[in-house]
Each structure stands twice: as structure tokens, then as C-alpha cells.
Design a protein around this motif. Structure first.
Motif, PDB file in Angstrom:
ATOM      1  N   GLN A   1      34.207  22.648  57.217  1.00  0.00           N
ATOM      2  CA  GLN A   1      33.811  21.377  56.631  1.00  0.00           C
ATOM      3  C   GLN A   1      32.513  20.892  57.283  1.00  0.00           C
ATOM      4  N   VAL A   2      31.633  20.351  56.459  1.00  0.00           N
ATOM      5  CA  VAL A   2      30.362  19.824  56.943  1.00  0.00           C
ATOM      6  C   VAL A   2      30.232  18.377  56.486  1.00  0.00           C
ATOM      7  N   GLN A   3      29.846  17.524  57.395  1.00  0.00           N
ATOM      8  CA  GLN A   3      29.629  16.114  57.050  1.00  0.00           C
ATOM      9  C   GLN A   3      28.234  15.680  57.446  1.00  0.00           C
ATOM     10  N   LEU A   4      27.621  14.881  56.580  1.00  0.00           N
ATOM     11  CA  LEU A   4      26.357  14.243  56.896  1.00  0.00           C
ATOM     12  C   LEU A   4      26.591  12.742  56.843  1.00  0.00           C
ATOM     13  N   VAL A   5      26.213  12.054  57.894  1.00  0.00           N
ATOM     14  CA  VAL A   5      26.448  10.619  57.982  1.00  0.00           C
ATOM     15  C   VAL A   5      25.141   9.899  58.249  1.00  0.00           C
ATOM     16  N   GLU A   6      24.764   9.029  57.306  1.00  0.00           N
ATOM     17  CA  GLU A   6      23.549   8.243  57.460  1.00  0.00           C
ATOM     18  C   GLU A   6      23.850   6.941  58.185  1.00  0.00           C
ATOM     19  N   SER A   7      22.839   6.404  58.825  1.00  0.00           N
ATOM     20  CA  SER A   7      22.943   5.099  59.459  1.00  0.00           C
ATOM     21  C   SER A   7      21.566   4.469  59.518  1.00  0.00           C
ATOM     22  N   GLY A   8      21.540   3.162  59.737  1.00  0.00           N
ATOM     23  CA  GLY A   8      20.274   2.468  59.923  1.00  0.00           C
ATOM     24  C   GLY A   8      19.859   1.571  58.775  1.00  0.00           C
ATOM     25  N   GLY A   9      20.560   1.629  57.656  1.00  0.00           N
ATOM     26  CA  GLY A   9      20.208   0.767  56.540  1.00  0.00           C
ATOM     27  C   GLY A   9      20.416  -0.697  56.884  1.00  0.00           C
ATOM     28  N   ASP A  10      19.606  -1.551  56.262  1.00  0.00           N
ATOM     29  CA  ASP A  10      19.686  -2.968  56.603  1.00  0.00           C
ATOM     30  C   ASP A  10      18.977  -3.792  55.547  1.00  0.00           C
ATOM     31  N   LEU A  11      19.117  -5.096  55.652  1.00  0.00           N
ATOM     32  CA  LEU A  11      18.365  -6.043  54.845  1.00  0.00           C
ATOM     33  C   LEU A  11      17.183  -6.509  55.689  1.00  0.00           C
ATOM     34  N   VAL A  12      15.967  -6.251  55.205  1.00  0.00           N
ATOM     35  CA  VAL A  12      14.774  -6.592  55.977  1.00  0.00           C
ATOM     36  C   VAL A  12      13.751  -7.273  55.081  1.00  0.00           C
ATOM     37  N   GLN A  13      12.785  -7.902  55.726  1.00  0.00           N
ATOM     38  CA  GLN A  13      11.711  -8.553  54.990  1.00  0.00           C
ATOM     39  C   GLN A  13      10.584  -7.576  54.702  1.00  0.00           C
ATOM     40  N   PRO A  14       9.811  -7.830  53.687  1.00  0.00           N
ATOM     41  CA  PRO A  14       8.663  -6.954  53.406  1.00  0.00           C
ATOM     42  C   PRO A  14       7.729  -6.856  54.603  1.00  0.00           C
ATOM     43  N   GLY A  15       7.210  -5.653  54.795  1.00  0.00           N
ATOM     44  CA  GLY A  15       6.241  -5.429  55.859  1.00  0.00           C
ATOM     45  C   GLY A  15       6.817  -4.916  57.152  1.00  0.00           C
ATOM     46  N   VAL A  16       8.114  -5.016  57.314  1.00  0.00           N
ATOM     47  CA  VAL A  16       8.698  -4.562  58.576  1.00  0.00           C
ATOM     48  C   VAL A  16       9.020  -3.073  58.507  1.00  0.00           C
ATOM     49  N   SER A  17       9.485  -2.559  59.635  1.00  0.00           N
ATOM     50  CA  SER A  17       9.829  -1.140  59.739  1.00  0.00           C
ATOM     51  C   SER A  17      11.333  -0.968  59.910  1.00  0.00           C
ATOM     52  N   LEU A  18      11.791   0.216  59.548  1.00  0.00           N
ATOM     53  CA  LEU A  18      13.208   0.546  59.668  1.00  0.00           C
ATOM     54  C   LEU A  18      13.295   2.049  59.876  1.00  0.00           C
ATOM     55  N   ARG A  19      14.255   2.476  60.671  1.00  0.00           N
ATOM     56  CA  ARG A  19      14.448   3.912  60.870  1.00  0.00           C
ATOM     57  C   ARG A  19      15.866   4.288  60.462  1.00  0.00           C
ATOM     58  N   LEU A  20      15.963   5.252  59.586  1.00  0.00           N
ATOM     59  CA  LEU A  20      17.241   5.801  59.170  1.00  0.00           C
ATOM     60  C   LEU A  20      17.514   7.086  59.936  1.00  0.00           C
ATOM     61  N   SER A  21      18.785   7.314  60.196  1.00  0.00           N
ATOM     62  CA  SER A  21      19.208   8.550  60.846  1.00  0.00           C
ATOM     63  C   SER A  21      20.279   9.211  59.993  1.00  0.00           C
ATOM     64  N   CYS A  22      20.338  10.516  60.078  1.00  0.00           N
ATOM     65  CA  CYS A  22      21.379  11.262  59.379  1.00  0.00           C
ATOM     66  C   CYS A  22      21.803  12.412  60.280  1.00  0.00           C
ATOM     67  N   ALA A  23      23.054  12.381  60.703  1.00  0.00           N
ATOM     68  CA  ALA A  23      23.582  13.398  61.598  1.00  0.00           C
ATOM     69  C   ALA A  23      24.551  14.304  60.849  1.00  0.00           C
ATOM     70  N   ALA A  24      24.335  15.599  60.973  1.00  0.00           N
ATOM     71  CA  ALA A  24      25.227  16.581  60.366  1.00  0.00           C
ATOM     72  C   ALA A  24      26.189  17.091  61.422  1.00  0.00           C
ATOM     73  N   SER A  25      27.430  17.269  61.024  1.00  0.00           N
ATOM     74  CA  SER A  25      28.435  17.758  61.959  1.00  0.00           C
ATOM     75  C   SER A  25      29.414  18.659  61.230  1.00  0.00           C
ATOM     76  N   GLY A  26      30.212  19.385  62.019  1.00  0.00           N
ATOM     77  CA  GLY A  26      31.206  20.269  61.431  1.00  0.00           C
ATOM     78  C   GLY A  26      30.866  21.716  61.682  1.00  0.00           C
ATOM     79  N   SER A  27      31.292  22.544  60.766  1.00  0.00           N
ATOM     80  CA  SER A  27      31.098  23.985  60.892  1.00  0.00           C
ATOM     81  C   SER A  27      29.681  24.340  60.442  1.00  0.00           C
ATOM     82  N   ILE A  28      28.753  24.361  61.405  1.00  0.00           N
ATOM     83  CA  ILE A  28      27.340  24.576  61.100  1.00  0.00           C
ATOM     84  C   ILE A  28      26.778  25.689  61.963  1.00  0.00           C
TER      85      ILE A  28
END
Length: 121
Positions: A1-28
Motif C-alpha cells: 500500500q502506498v499513501q500520499l498525504v498533503e499538508s499546508g493548505g490554508d486561507l491566506v490573503q493575496p500576495g502572501v506565500s504558502l508552502r505545501l508538502s506531500c509525503a509518500a509512505s508505504g511500500s515504496i
């Protein structure tokens, strides 16, 4: 089994920065290309950026110069750095990875569950 899990989403104002992450785990055994897509209401899913294991990147024209993609192969993680965010960047962001589960097997594409990014004043 393989899972990908995203994180980092948010409500932000225009012009700002945001970083998303996605970690894969399992049988890789290995991951080739990883990428980020987004799906906004009323629109088709859009490819945002991709990165190969060796670091070659591609970007949608709409995010060039504002977004960067990177990965940590040791952690099976891909990142999306989003700068100068605009309201039109609002969407659910999904990551995917082209995964080989064991030596000699073929690659299959796996998807995360998505993370919401909302850009609004």
C-alpha cells in the motif's frame, strides 16, 4: 500500500506565500516523477508543476515565476512553494507520484487526498 498525504493548505490573503508538502509512505522502492495538480470549482483539474527524481521541473504558465517545486528523495516528499498568491490560485491542490513498489515492478501513479488553498482578502 502506498499513501500520499498533503499538508499546508490554508486561507491566506493575496500576495502572501504558502508552502505545501506531500509525503509518500508505504511500500515504496522508488519514486520517479512527482507533481502537483489543482482543481478549482467549475474548472478542470490543472497541472501545476512536476519534478523528476533528478530535479527537472516543469510549470504551468499561470504559475511560472511565482511557484517552485522541490523534493527530498530521502523523505519521499515533494514541496510546492507558492509566492505572490492570487485569488485565482484558489483550489484544492493534489500531489501525485509515479511509484515503483519493489525492484523489477512497474511504476504506478498514486494520488493524495488534496489540501485546500483559498486566497481571499
Amino acid at each position: 500500500q502506498v499513501q500520499l498525504v498533503e499538508s499546508g493548505g490554508d486561507l491566506v490573503q493575496p500576495g502572501v506565500s504558502l508552502r505545501l508538502s506531500c509525503a509518500a509512505s508505504g511500500s515504496i522502492f522508488g519514486i520517479n516523477t512527482m507533481g502537483w495538480y489543482r482543481h478549482a470549482p467549475g474548472k478542470q483539474r490543472e497541472l501545476v508543476a512536476t519534478i523528476t527524481r533528478g530535479g527537472f521541473t516543469t510549470f504551468a504558465d499561470s504559475v511560472k515565476g511565482r511557484f517552485t517545486i522541490s523534493r527530498d528523495n530521502a523523505k519521499n516528499t515533494v514541496y510546492l512553494q507558492m509566492n505572490s498568491l492570487k485569488p485565482e490560485d484558489t483550489a484544492v491542490y493534489y500531489c501525485n507520484g509515479n511509484v515503483r513498489r519493489q525492484i523489477g515492478s512497474t511504476y504506478s501513479t498514486y494520488w493524495g487526498q488534496g489540501t485546500q488553498v483559498t486566497v481571499s482578502s
